[in-house]
Design a protein around this motif. Structure first.
Motif, PDB file in Angstrom:
ATOM      1  N   GLN A  23       0.649  -1.337  -0.077  1.00 53.14           N
ATOM      2  CA  GLN A  23       0.115   0.056  -0.085  1.00 53.14           C
ATOM      3  C   GLN A  23       0.904   1.322   0.063  1.00 53.14           C
ATOM      4  N   VAL A  24       0.284   2.361  -0.548  1.00 58.45           N
ATOM      5  CA  VAL A  24       0.989   3.707  -0.484  1.00 58.45           C
ATOM      6  C   VAL A  24      -0.050   4.544   0.015  1.00 58.45           C
ATOM      7  N   ARG A  25       0.280   5.136   1.072  1.00 57.83           N
ATOM      8  CA  ARG A  25      -0.516   6.059   1.733  1.00 57.83           C
ATOM      9  C   ARG A  25      -0.443   7.546   1.491  1.00 57.83           C
ATOM     10  N   PRO A  26      -1.299   8.305   1.438  1.00 58.88           N
ATOM     11  CA  PRO A  26      -1.193   9.673   1.458  1.00 58.88           C
ATOM     12  C   PRO A  26      -0.638  10.266   2.380  1.00 58.88           C
ATOM     13  N   GLY A  27      -0.035  11.597   2.183  1.00 62.22           N
ATOM     14  CA  GLY A  27       0.819  12.374   2.992  1.00 62.22           C
ATOM     15  C   GLY A  27       2.076  12.004   3.351  1.00 62.22           C
ATOM     16  N   GLN A  28       2.644  11.121   2.542  1.00 61.66           N
ATOM     17  CA  GLN A  28       4.084  10.935   2.456  1.00 61.66           C
ATOM     18  C   GLN A  28       4.733  10.469   1.133  1.00 61.66           C
ATOM     19  N   VAL A  29       5.916  10.616   0.977  1.00 63.36           N
ATOM     20  CA  VAL A  29       6.574  10.055  -0.255  1.00 63.36           C
ATOM     21  C   VAL A  29       7.111   8.702  -0.020  1.00 63.36           C
ATOM     22  N   THR A  30       6.556   8.066  -0.867  1.00 64.82           N
ATOM     23  CA  THR A  30       7.006   6.466  -0.595  1.00 64.82           C
ATOM     24  C   THR A  30       8.112   6.222  -1.880  1.00 64.82           C
ATOM     25  N   GLY A  31       9.288   5.802  -1.448  1.00 62.96           N
ATOM     26  CA  GLY A  31      10.197   5.418  -2.451  1.00 62.96           C
ATOM     27  C   GLY A  31      10.030   3.833  -2.970  1.00 62.96           C
ATOM     28  N   VAL A 180       2.251   9.897  -3.018  1.00 62.74           N
ATOM     29  CA  VAL A 180       3.518  10.101  -3.825  1.00 62.74           C
ATOM     30  C   VAL A 180       4.156   8.776  -3.917  1.00 62.74           C
ATOM     31  N   LEU A 181       4.382   8.107  -4.907  1.00 60.12           N
ATOM     32  CA  LEU A 181       5.148   6.959  -5.364  1.00 60.12           C
ATOM     33  C   LEU A 181       6.346   7.193  -6.180  1.00 60.12           C
ATOM     34  N   LEU A 182       7.486   7.063  -5.813  1.00 65.91           N
ATOM     35  CA  LEU A 182       8.624   7.745  -6.533  1.00 65.91           C
ATOM     36  C   LEU A 182       9.775   6.709  -6.524  1.00 65.91           C
ATOM     37  N   SER A 183      10.151   6.369  -7.772  1.00 64.16           N
ATOM     38  CA  SER A 183      11.117   5.297  -8.163  1.00 64.16           C
ATOM     39  C   SER A 183      12.405   6.120  -8.482  1.00 64.16           C
ATOM     40  N   SER A 184      13.510   5.818  -7.858  1.00 62.47           N
ATOM     41  CA  SER A 184      14.936   6.278  -8.221  1.00 62.47           C
ATOM     42  C   SER A 184      15.841   5.167  -7.977  1.00 62.47           C
ATOM     43  N   HIS A 185      17.169   5.381  -8.596  1.00 65.18           N
ATOM     44  CA  HIS A 185      18.277   4.836  -8.245  1.00 65.18           C
ATOM     45  C   HIS A 185      19.022   5.466  -7.365  1.00 65.18           C
ATOM     46  N   LEU A 186      18.992   6.829  -7.266  1.00 64.54           N
ATOM     47  CA  LEU A 186      19.899   7.680  -6.432  1.00 64.54           C
ATOM     48  C   LEU A 186      19.547   7.489  -4.936  1.00 64.54           C
ATOM     49  N   MET A 187      20.388   6.521  -4.248  1.00 63.06           N
ATOM     50  CA  MET A 187      20.173   6.303  -2.783  1.00 63.06           C
ATOM     51  C   MET A 187      20.189   7.455  -2.002  1.00 63.06           C
ATOM     52  N   SER A 188      21.285   8.258  -2.308  1.00 59.46           N
ATOM     53  CA  SER A 188      21.560   9.390  -1.520  1.00 59.46           C
ATOM     54  C   SER A 188      20.444  10.372  -1.332  1.00 59.46           C
ATOM     55  N   GLU A 189      19.626  10.378  -2.488  1.00 63.28           N
ATOM     56  CA  GLU A 189      18.713  11.513  -2.875  1.00 63.28           C
ATOM     57  C   GLU A 189      17.279  10.950  -2.137  1.00 63.28           C
ATOM     58  N   ALA A 194      12.395  10.319   0.707  1.00 65.01           N
ATOM     59  CA  ALA A 194      11.285   9.117   1.027  1.00 65.01           C
ATOM     60  C   ALA A 194      11.064   9.042   2.556  1.00 65.01           C
ATOM     61  N   ASP A 195       9.871   9.253   2.825  1.00 69.97           N
ATOM     62  CA  ASP A 195       9.427   8.859   4.198  1.00 69.97           C
ATOM     63  C   ASP A 195       9.166   7.401   4.526  1.00 69.97           C
ATOM     64  N   HIS A 196       8.966   6.679   3.162  1.00 71.47           N
ATOM     65  CA  HIS A 196       8.758   5.267   3.448  1.00 71.47           C
ATOM     66  C   HIS A 196       9.345   4.510   2.436  1.00 71.47           C
ATOM     67  N   LEU A 205       8.043  -8.538  -3.112  1.00 72.32           N
ATOM     68  CA  LEU A 205       8.461  -7.391  -2.149  1.00 72.32           C
ATOM     69  C   LEU A 205       9.330  -7.799  -1.054  1.00 72.32           C
ATOM     70  N   ILE A 206      10.582  -7.206  -0.850  1.00 70.67           N
ATOM     71  CA  ILE A 206      11.632  -7.566   0.052  1.00 70.67           C
ATOM     72  C   ILE A 206      11.542  -6.774   1.378  1.00 70.67           C
ATOM     73  N   THR A 207      11.195  -5.503   1.347  1.00 72.37           N
ATOM     74  CA  THR A 207      11.029  -4.545   2.638  1.00 72.37           C
ATOM     75  C   THR A 207      10.074  -3.636   2.134  1.00 72.37           C
ATOM     76  N   ASP A 208       9.166  -3.282   3.396  1.00 73.88           N
ATOM     77  CA  ASP A 208       8.201  -2.197   3.388  1.00 73.88           C
ATOM     78  C   ASP A 208       8.228  -1.757   4.657  1.00 73.88           C
ATOM     79  N   SER A 209       9.000  -0.381   4.642  1.00 76.05           N
ATOM     80  CA  SER A 209       9.635   0.049   6.075  1.00 76.05           C
ATOM     81  C   SER A 209       9.651   1.853   5.911  1.00 76.05           C
ATOM     82  N   PRO A 210       9.481   2.263   7.129  1.00 74.41           N
ATOM     83  CA  PRO A 210       9.532   3.710   7.177  1.00 74.41           C
ATOM     84  C   PRO A 210      11.087   3.784   6.915  1.00 74.41           C
TER      85      PRO A 210
END
Length: 239
Positions: A23-31, A180-189, A194-196, A205-210
C-alpha cells in the motif's frame, strides 16, 4: 491511496511481477526501489492501465485506472520523459492535454512557470535536454491537480539544482496530503526525500518500512539497499 494485491504479471514465460502486495498511503513520499529488472516499471504500468495484470489487482483509490472518471484529475504520472512529440512546443504539448481533460489554459501557464520552463514555453520539445523533458513531464503529471502521483526516475538528466528542486517538490506534494510513489536509483537522494520505502526484487516485495527504521544512527541507505537486495538481481526476470 495506491493498493497492490497479489499482483502477478507475466510476459510469455517471463514473470515480471510475482505475487506483489503493498500500500502507498497519502501524506508521505514512498520510495520504490529495486535492481534493474525487479518489476518496478511493470508495476507502475499496471497501476496506470498500460498493462493488464495476469492476476491480482492494482488499485488507485480503490478502483482500477480504467474505471476512473476524468483520470487526469485523480492520477498523474511520469514514466518516460521522452514520450513527447518533438515537433510541439512545451506550451502546445500541455495545452493539448489540458483541452482533452477540461483544464483551463491558465493552468498550463502556471505549471510552466512552476517547473521552470516559462522561458522556453514556445520552443520545440525536440530541442530540449533530458532534464528539461523531465520538467515538462512533471508539469503534465500535475496538470489535473491529482491526489495520486507516480514518478519513475524523475531525476534522470537533472543537474544538482534540479535534483534539489525535485526533492522539495515531492515533499511539498506529500505535505498537501497527496499520495506520492517515487522510483529512483539515487540512494542518497531517496534517503533525503522518501518517508517510506518499498524494496522489491525479482518481482517480489523484500522490504516495506519507514526510511528512518532502515537507516538508524546515520547508516547509509545505499549500504542497506545493497545488503537487502543481494542476490535479487536476475537479468530478464522482470521489467
Amino acid at each position: 491511496m495506491i493498493e497492490v494485491r497479489d499482483l502477478v504479471k507475466r510476459y510469455g514465460g517471463t514473470t515480471a511481477v510475482d505475487g506483489l502486495s503493498f500500500q502507498v498511503r497519502p501524506g508521505q513520499v514512498t520510495g520504490f526501489l529495486g535492481p534493474n529488472g525487479a518489476g518496478k516499471s511493470t508495476t507502475m504500468r499496471v497501476l496506470l492501465g498500460l498493462a493488464a495484470p495476469t492476476s491480482g489487482e492494482a488499485l488507485i483509490d480503490g478502483r482500477r485506472y480504467a474505471t476512473i472518471r476524468r483520470p487526469a484529475h485523480r492520477v498523474g504520472a511520469l514514466l518516460d520523459a521522452g514520450a513527447v512529440h518533438g515537433g510541439r512546443s512545451a506550451y502546445d504539448h500541455l495545452l493539448s492535454l489540458a483541452r482533452t481533460n477540461g483544464i483551463r489554459p491558465r493552468r498550463v501557464i502556471a505549471l510552466l512557470e512552476e517547473v521552470g520552463l516559462a522561458g522556453v514555453a514556445r520552443k520545440r520539445v525536440g530541442g530540449f535536454s533530458l532534464g528539461m523533458r523531465q520538467r515538462l513531464g512533471i508539469a503534465a503529471a500535475l496538470l489535473g491537480d491529482p491526489g495520486v502521483l507516480l514518478f519513475d526516475e524523475p531525476v534522470n538528466g537533472l543537474d544538482p539544482e534540479g535534483v534539489r528542486w525535485i526533492r522539495e517538490l515531492m515533499r511539498s506534494l506529500a505535505a498537501e496530503g497527496r499520495t506520492v510513489l517515487l522510483s529512483s536509483h539515487l540512494m542518497s537522494e531517496m534517503a533525503l526525500t522518501a518517508d517510506h520505502l518499498l524494496i522489491i526484487g525479482r518481482g517480489r516485495l523484500i522490504t516495506d518500512s519507514p526510511t528512518r527504521d532502515l537507516t538508524p544512527d546515520g547508516t547509509s541507505l545505499e549500504d542497506v539497499y545493497l545488503r537487502i537486495t543481494a542476490g535479487s538481481v536476475e537479468f530478464g526476470a522482470g521489467r
